[in-house]
Design a protein around this motif. Structure first.
Motif, mmCIF file in Angstrom:
data_model
loop_
_atom_site.group_PDB
_atom_site.id
_atom_site.type_symbol
_atom_site.label_atom_id
_atom_site.label_comp_id
_atom_site.label_asym_id
_atom_site.label_seq_id
_atom_site.Cartn_x
_atom_site.Cartn_y
_atom_site.Cartn_z
ATOM 1 N N LYS A 52 -3.353 11.829 -4.428
ATOM 2 C CA LYS A 52 -2.806 12.623 -5.371
ATOM 3 C C LYS A 52 -2.362 14.094 -4.501
ATOM 4 O O LYS A 52 -1.307 14.632 -4.922
ATOM 5 C CB LYS A 52 -3.649 13.135 -6.415
ATOM 6 N N ASP A 53 -2.982 14.315 -3.493
ATOM 7 C CA ASP A 53 -2.742 15.627 -2.912
ATOM 8 C C ASP A 53 -2.049 15.488 -1.388
ATOM 9 O O ASP A 53 -1.241 16.173 -0.962
ATOM 10 C CB ASP A 53 -4.103 16.373 -2.681
ATOM 11 N N SER A 54 -1.871 14.264 -1.109
ATOM 12 C CA SER A 54 -0.792 14.100 0.050
ATOM 13 C C SER A 54 -0.272 12.704 0.114
ATOM 14 O O SER A 54 -0.882 11.700 -0.466
ATOM 15 C CB SER A 54 -2.003 14.146 1.445
ATOM 16 N N PHE A 55 0.884 12.598 0.966
ATOM 17 C CA PHE A 55 1.294 11.440 1.055
ATOM 18 C C PHE A 55 1.623 10.980 2.451
ATOM 19 O O PHE A 55 2.493 11.735 3.163
ATOM 20 C CB PHE A 55 2.634 11.280 0.320
ATOM 21 N N LYS A 103 0.879 -1.306 -0.189
ATOM 22 C CA LYS A 103 0.072 0.008 -0.113
ATOM 23 C C LYS A 103 0.705 1.370 0.080
ATOM 24 O O LYS A 103 0.437 2.356 -0.774
ATOM 25 C CB LYS A 103 -0.858 0.094 1.129
ATOM 26 N N ARG A 104 1.989 1.333 0.560
ATOM 27 C CA ARG A 104 2.761 2.360 0.584
ATOM 28 C C ARG A 104 3.665 2.650 -0.591
ATOM 29 O O ARG A 104 3.740 3.682 -1.286
ATOM 30 C CB ARG A 104 3.847 2.205 1.868
ATOM 31 N N VAL A 105 3.832 1.702 -1.268
ATOM 32 C CA VAL A 105 4.470 1.620 -2.760
ATOM 33 C C VAL A 105 3.583 2.190 -3.593
ATOM 34 O O VAL A 105 3.385 3.104 -4.476
ATOM 35 C CB VAL A 105 4.915 0.283 -3.150
ATOM 36 N N GLU A 106 2.140 1.708 -3.401
ATOM 37 C CA GLU A 106 1.020 2.029 -4.457
ATOM 38 C C GLU A 106 0.808 3.748 -3.997
ATOM 39 O O GLU A 106 0.544 4.250 -5.227
ATOM 40 C CB GLU A 106 -0.211 1.211 -4.148
ATOM 41 N N ALA A 107 0.741 3.896 -2.769
ATOM 42 C CA ALA A 107 0.460 5.432 -2.457
ATOM 43 C C ALA A 107 1.631 6.345 -2.935
ATOM 44 O O ALA A 107 1.266 7.262 -3.452
ATOM 45 C CB ALA A 107 0.446 5.565 -1.214
ATOM 46 N N ALA A 108 2.858 5.859 -2.933
ATOM 47 C CA ALA A 108 3.977 6.533 -3.636
ATOM 48 C C ALA A 108 3.876 6.678 -5.050
ATOM 49 O O ALA A 108 3.888 7.888 -5.462
ATOM 50 C CB ALA A 108 5.443 6.014 -3.228
ATOM 51 N N LEU A 109 3.484 5.730 -5.697
ATOM 52 C CA LEU A 109 3.357 5.755 -7.358
ATOM 53 C C LEU A 109 2.222 6.708 -7.492
ATOM 54 O O LEU A 109 2.379 7.713 -8.351
ATOM 55 C CB LEU A 109 3.029 4.339 -7.849
#
Length: 100
Positions: free
Chosen positions: A74-77, A55-61
């Protein structure tokens, strides 16, 4: 590793089908963005560390690549700085992404 990637591809196809069947508005947006002569491309990868790391990698992409029809992420990580290194044959994913 190859067998794991084949399983990921099957899972991704299922996830895409689920995504398209969730709401007609998403389906219309997806078809509008990918219609005509466009193609849908996706990549798969083995991510060590389990579901949390995936999930972390997906969020980063999503955060760094800003896919057109993604409405969340898209607006926050919300993770510490994350480095994603990729290799192999891919069209739109840079070899190194630093999110955060």
């Amino acid at each position: 590793m190859e067998k794991q990637c084949e399983n990921e591809v099957r899972n991704m196809r299922g996830n895409i089908r689920k995504f398209l069947s969730l709401e007609m508005a998403y389906k219309r947006a997806f078809v509008r963005e990918c219609g005509g002569a466009d193609h849908v491309w996706y990549s798969c990868a083995a991510v060590s560390g389990g579901e949390t790391e995936r999930k972390r990698v997906e969020a980063a992409l999503i955060y760094e690549l800003q896919p057109k029809i993604n409405t969340s992420g898209k607006d926050s990580f919300n993770y510490p700085t994350t480095v994603v290194n990729s290799r192999g044959r891919h069209a739109y994913i840079p070899e190194r992404i630093v999110a955060g």
